[in-house]
Design an enzyme around this catalytic site. Structure first.
Site, PDB file in Angstrom:
ATOM      1  N   GLU A  18       0.840  -1.204   0.000  1.00  0.00           N
ATOM      2  CA  GLU A  18       0.000   0.000   0.000  1.00  0.00           C
ATOM      3  C   GLU A  18       0.868   1.243   0.000  1.00  0.00           C
ATOM      4  O   GLU A  18       0.633   2.197  -0.723  1.00  0.00           O
ATOM      5  CB  GLU A  18      -0.938   0.025   1.218  1.00  0.00           C
ATOM      6  CG  GLU A  18      -1.873   1.217   1.151  1.00  0.00           C
ATOM      7  CD  GLU A  18      -2.725   1.396   2.404  1.00  0.00           C
ATOM      8  OE1 GLU A  18      -3.444   2.393   2.468  1.00  0.00           O
ATOM      9  OE2 GLU A  18      -2.664   0.544   3.305  1.00  0.00           O
ATOM     10  N   ALA A 129      -7.954   8.415   6.730  1.00  0.00           N
ATOM     11  CA  ALA A 129      -8.077   7.040   7.228  1.00  0.00           C
ATOM     12  C   ALA A 129      -9.074   6.244   6.400  1.00  0.00           C
ATOM     13  O   ALA A 129     -10.081   6.783   5.912  1.00  0.00           O
ATOM     14  CB  ALA A 129      -8.517   7.064   8.691  1.00  0.00           C
ATOM     15  N   HIS A 130      -8.796   4.955   6.206  1.00  0.00           N
ATOM     16  CA  HIS A 130      -9.660   4.090   5.406  1.00  0.00           C
ATOM     17  C   HIS A 130      -9.427   2.642   5.812  1.00  0.00           C
ATOM     18  O   HIS A 130      -8.371   2.301   6.337  1.00  0.00           O
ATOM     19  CB  HIS A 130      -9.374   4.278   3.910  1.00  0.00           C
ATOM     20  CG  HIS A 130      -7.927   4.069   3.547  1.00  0.00           C
ATOM     21  ND1 HIS A 130      -6.971   5.044   3.744  1.00  0.00           N
ATOM     22  CD2 HIS A 130      -7.277   3.006   3.025  1.00  0.00           C
ATOM     23  CE1 HIS A 130      -5.789   4.597   3.343  1.00  0.00           C
ATOM     24  NE2 HIS A 130      -5.939   3.350   2.907  1.00  0.00           N
ATOM     25  N   ALA A 131     -10.423   1.805   5.544  1.00  0.00           N
ATOM     26  CA  ALA A 131     -10.339   0.386   5.879  1.00  0.00           C
ATOM     27  C   ALA A 131     -10.256  -0.441   4.606  1.00  0.00           C
ATOM     28  O   ALA A 131     -10.757  -0.039   3.550  1.00  0.00           O
ATOM     29  CB  ALA A 131     -11.566  -0.027   6.689  1.00  0.00           C
TER      30      ALA A 131
END
Ligand SMILES: [Zn+2]
Length: 182
Positions: A18, A129-131
């Site tokens: 990522e 922010a992210h999942a």
């Protein structure tokens, strides 16, 4: 003499890829912002699967597996604790809905679900922010991380979007989705 213990080799290390593949040119602003106001055509171009009042689901441009999704709050915050209760609840409800829909759409043998919080933890876009939701199949281990310069062809993402978006049509609280395939 003390020696460092060898580090366990994780079966799945999303934080590596990522960060490596994250956009380094930030001059055009945050890639996760502006989705709440985007048109259906823009949603399609950005591979957004589903938009709710407080969050959205988007295909990862650099997936580990077909159907690798990101669930993202509209709020541009770098920590989940910075979300108010409404946004926090909406994010994790949409995460749960995404798991349900990925299971239906892809019939994976398992899933990885998680958050990389902060660049040191591997977040490619740490400031928003992210999942992650990643469908998994036996035998798929680490097939993407070894190809650090791979670029997924846009057509593959378009096809994934067309397959997945209908599964999100009945998500509770959905306000918009991508334009249909032209
Ligand atoms: Zn943002």
């Amino acid at each position: 003499m003390l020696r460092p213990l060898p580090m366990a080799n994780p079966l799945w290390a999303p934080w590596r890829i990522e960060y490596i593949l994250s956009p380094k040119d930030r001059s055009r602003g945050c890639v996760f912002c502006g989705v709440a106001e985007a048109s259906a055509d823009e949603l399609r171009a950005r591979h957004v699967v589903c938009v709710t009042e407080s969050a959205f689901v988007v295909l990862n441009r650099y997936p580990f597996a077909s159907g690798h999704l990101l669930v993202v709050p509209h709020a541009h915050v770098d920590a989940v604790e910075a979300l108010d209760d409404t946004a926090y609840d909406a994010l994790f409800r949409l995460l749960r809905e995404s798991v349900v829909r990925v299971k239906r759409a892809f019939k994976p043998e398992g899933l990885n679900v998680g958050l990389n919080l902060g660049a040191v933890a591997g977040a490619g876009i740490a400031e928003h922010a992210h999942a992650h939701v990643v469908p998994r199949w036996s035998g798929d281990t680490n097939f993407m991380p070894v190809l650090a310069d791979v670029r997924v062809v846009p057509q593959a993402l378009d096809a994934t979007l067309d397959h997945l978006a209908p599964h999100f049509a009945d998500v509770p609280g959905r306000v918009r989705g991508p334009a249909a395939c032209p």
